[in-house]
Design an enzyme around this catalytic site. Structure first.
Site, mmCIF file in Angstrom:
data_model
loop_
_atom_site.group_PDB
_atom_site.id
_atom_site.type_symbol
_atom_site.label_atom_id
_atom_site.label_comp_id
_atom_site.label_asym_id
_atom_site.label_seq_id
_atom_site.Cartn_x
_atom_site.Cartn_y
_atom_site.Cartn_z
ATOM 1 N NE ARG A 159 -3.127 -7.290 5.724
ATOM 2 C CZ ARG A 159 -2.266 -6.325 5.426
ATOM 3 N NH1 ARG A 159 -2.586 -5.438 4.476
ATOM 4 N NH2 ARG A 159 -1.112 -6.222 6.057
ATOM 5 C CG HIS A 197 2.887 -3.397 9.373
ATOM 6 N ND1 HIS A 197 2.636 -4.739 9.273
ATOM 7 C CD2 HIS A 197 2.596 -2.864 8.156
ATOM 8 C CE1 HIS A 197 2.235 -5.021 8.046
ATOM 9 N NE2 HIS A 197 2.191 -3.904 7.354
ATOM 10 C CD GLN A 227 1.780 -8.678 6.905
ATOM 11 O OE1 GLN A 227 0.747 -8.140 7.262
ATOM 12 N NE2 GLN A 227 2.095 -8.892 5.641
ATOM 13 C CD GLN A 267 -2.914 0.811 2.442
ATOM 14 O OE1 GLN A 267 -3.038 -0.306 2.932
ATOM 15 N NE2 GLN A 267 -3.610 1.848 2.849
ATOM 16 C CB SER A 282 2.675 -4.354 4.157
ATOM 17 O OG SER A 282 1.518 -4.176 4.948
ATOM 18 C CG LEU A 283 -2.100 -5.328 0.097
ATOM 19 C CD1 LEU A 283 -3.241 -6.087 0.746
ATOM 20 C CD2 LEU A 283 -2.601 -4.070 -0.607
#
Length: 317
Positions: free
Chosen positions: A113, A197, A246, A10, A88-89
């Site tokens: 999510r 995060h 995560q 993202q 991440s994503l």
């Protein structure tokens, strides 16, 4: 040459992304047309009239659809990586490429999510800032000194000399100021809608854990390097547990890329809008004194055509 596919996270999304791919590739069209989301995916990606693309609940399924569309184009031509990872994503895109989920399930999961992370961030005056020029230990010392202003932590270790901190705004701002006083070259506030995060994402982690209990996970057909650990998973590690952790812990991208470099990867293909990840690769390789890497970005139709041509020649050869 050992090849890694890296999937953007993202932040690299932009208006118009995927429009040329949708025009030129039936595989990409199939992914976009079949995506089960509660908004007009094509309109937001291609036109973004109401500037919704940068809102987390929209960004995440849009980014997944984009990556899965490219995955389908490559799969149809027998082009695959030796190893996978994402930021991440982007880890969800990597897992789709590895065969853990179908693209239909991956896009639905990304939509869930995004909404879960949005809910988890509600009520928090949050900030995230990229800090350039300090080591992780040096920046951690600054963060520790700022905790009297609230919660903050290192949330993305992107590459040598670029680390992101996040949390409550006052604490992040103090940590950034301390970083400057201790030799940071730059501190760049990021446009985000939540403290991703960090421990503030605990609720999102709980929601994801519940969601994961209701879906099937297949074994990876291609090795995946995970954000949480910076390495491939052990047999005792469950993908769903790694993903639950995560979302509320720091992303170890430096460790991920170093793991790949140490295991002989020399071609890195970034899939998704933007070129951030190949930039991180170059920094990691430079730190290790490795100069024989090849970096490729796949964002446009022209990018795909050139990459497919070279890949098919290699397959024929």
């Amino acid at each position: 040459m050992k090849t890694a596919f890296l999937y953007a996270g993202q932040g690299s999304q932009h208006k118009g992304m995927g429009e040329d791919l949708y025009r030129d590739y039936p595989e990409f069209r199939k992914v976009f047309d079949s995506a089960e989301v509660d908004f007009d995916l094509k309109k937001i990606c291609f036109e973004d009239p109401d500037e919704q693309l940068n809102l987390t609940e929209y960004t995440q399924p849009c980014m997944l659809a984009f990556a899965c569309g490219i995955n389908e184009i490559l799969k149809a031509r027998g082009i695959k990586a030796d190893i996978l990872a994402g930021l991440s994503l982007g880890e969800y895109s990597a897992l789709e490429a590895a065969g853990v989920w179908s693209y239909e399930e991956a896009i639905k999961l990304a939509a869930f999510r995004g909404k879960a992370m949005t809910r988890s961030a509600q009520g928090v005056e949050a900030a995230m800032t990229a800090v350039m020029g300090l080591t992780r230990d040096e920046l951690q010392a600054c963060v520790d000194q700022a905790l009297d202003q609230g919660v903050a932590s290192i949330c993305n270790d992107n590459c040598p000399g670029q680390i992101v901190i996040g949390g409550e705004k006052a604490a992040v701002e103090k940590a950034a100021q301390l970083a400057k006083e201790n030799g940071a070259k730059r501190c760049v506030p990021l446009k985000v809608s939540g403290p991703f995060h960090t421990s503030f994402m605990q609720k999102a982690g709980e929601e994801l854990k519940d969601y994961f209990s209701k879906i099937e996970f297949s074994n990876e057909q291609i090795p995946v390097v995970f954000n949480l650990t910076g390495c491939e998973r052990n047999e005792s590690d469950l993908v769903e547990d790694l993903l639950t952790a995560q979302v509320q812990n720091g992303v170890k991208m430096t460790q991920t890329l170093n793991y790949m470099l140490d295991n002989g990867v020399r071609r890195f293909v970034e899939i998704g809008p933007g070129k951030a990840l190949t930039g991180f690769v170059k920094r990691c390789a430079k730190e290790k004194g490795i100069d024989d890497i090849e970096c490729i970005t796949l964002e446009s139709s022209d990018d795909l055509k050139a990459f497919i041509m070279v890949s098919e020649e290699e397959l024929d050869g």
